[in-house]
Design an enzyme around this catalytic site. Structure first.
Site, PDB file in Angstrom:
ATOM      1  N   VAL A 195      87.278  24.478   4.125  1.00 38.64           N
ATOM      2  CA  VAL A 195      87.389  23.120   3.589  1.00 38.64           C
ATOM      3  C   VAL A 195      87.046  22.155   4.723  1.00 38.64           C
ATOM      4  CG1 VAL A 195      88.990  21.412   2.636  1.00 38.64           C
ATOM      5  CG2 VAL A 195      89.191  23.801   1.960  1.00 38.64           C
ATOM      6  N   GLY A 212      87.696  27.588  11.666  1.00 38.20           N
ATOM      7  CA  GLY A 212      89.111  27.933  11.507  1.00 38.20           C
ATOM      8  C   GLY A 212      89.810  27.087  10.469  1.00 38.20           C
ATOM      9  N   HIS A 213      89.055  26.422   9.623  1.00 34.10           N
ATOM     10  CA  HIS A 213      89.657  25.469   8.653  1.00 34.10           C
ATOM     11  C   HIS A 213      89.158  25.768   7.251  1.00 34.10           C
ATOM     12  CE1 HIS A 213      90.736  21.445   6.973  1.00 34.10           C
ATOM     13  NE2 HIS A 213      91.637  21.490   7.922  1.00 34.10           N
ATOM     14  N   PHE A 214      89.543  26.668   6.555  1.00 33.86           N
ATOM     15  CA  PHE A 214      90.529  27.714   6.769  1.00 33.86           C
ATOM     16  C   PHE A 214      89.825  29.048   6.565  1.00 33.86           C
ATOM     17  CE2 PHE A 214      92.660  23.984   4.978  1.00 33.86           C
ATOM     18  CZ  PHE A 214      93.574  23.697   5.977  1.00 33.86           C
TER      19      PHE A 214
END
Length: 139
Positions: free
Chosen positions: A52, A45-47
């Site tokens: 990243v 979930g990043h991103f």
């Protein structure tokens, strides 16, 4: 050192063992490497669509690289982060990147170790900081 040798020093295991290889340099410093595969838990979930590596994960990679310098002292003990200071993120780290960390222990007092490190991808500085940790438990 390969992962199996690193596991003899650090208590971390997958998915939190974040050093693929490490070298203890003649000058007392350590160099560590981690290649971001793209399927790590911290990228989900990043991103979305623009993965990243989170800064806190880069700090953990840097600290684990530093802890390999404690071979012999760290056996049976757990290295706990006690501080982060002057941390700066300069460039993003993405899937496919291999991060090379350069770390040194700057001083120690009892179970506390103070260190500094930098992480690079293709020669570009991505993260730098100072940190401390304590070796607790065990013998």
């Amino acid at each position: 050192m390969n992962r199996a040798e690193i596991e003899q020093i650090l208590p971390h295991r997958k998915p939190m063992l974040l050093v693929d290889e490490a070298v203890l340099n003649e000058d007392g410093t350590a160099t560590g490497f981690y290649t971001v595969q793209g399927d790590e838990f911290f990228l989900g979930g990043h991103f979305p669509g623009n993965p990243v590596v989170p800064g806190v994960i880069l700090c953990e990679m840097m600290a684990q690289t530093c802890c390999v310098m404690l071979a012999g002292k760290a056996q049976g003990k757990t290295p706990y982060f006690t501080s982060l200071d002057k941390v700066r993120f300069k460039n993003p780290v993405r899937p496919g990147d291999t991060v090379r960390f350069q770390c040194e222990i700057t001083r120690s007092k009892g179970p506390f170790f103070f260190a500094a490190g930098k992480g690079y991808v293709d020669g570009k500085l991505c993260v730098q900081g100072e940190f401390s940790f304590a070796l607790m438990g065990g013998n």
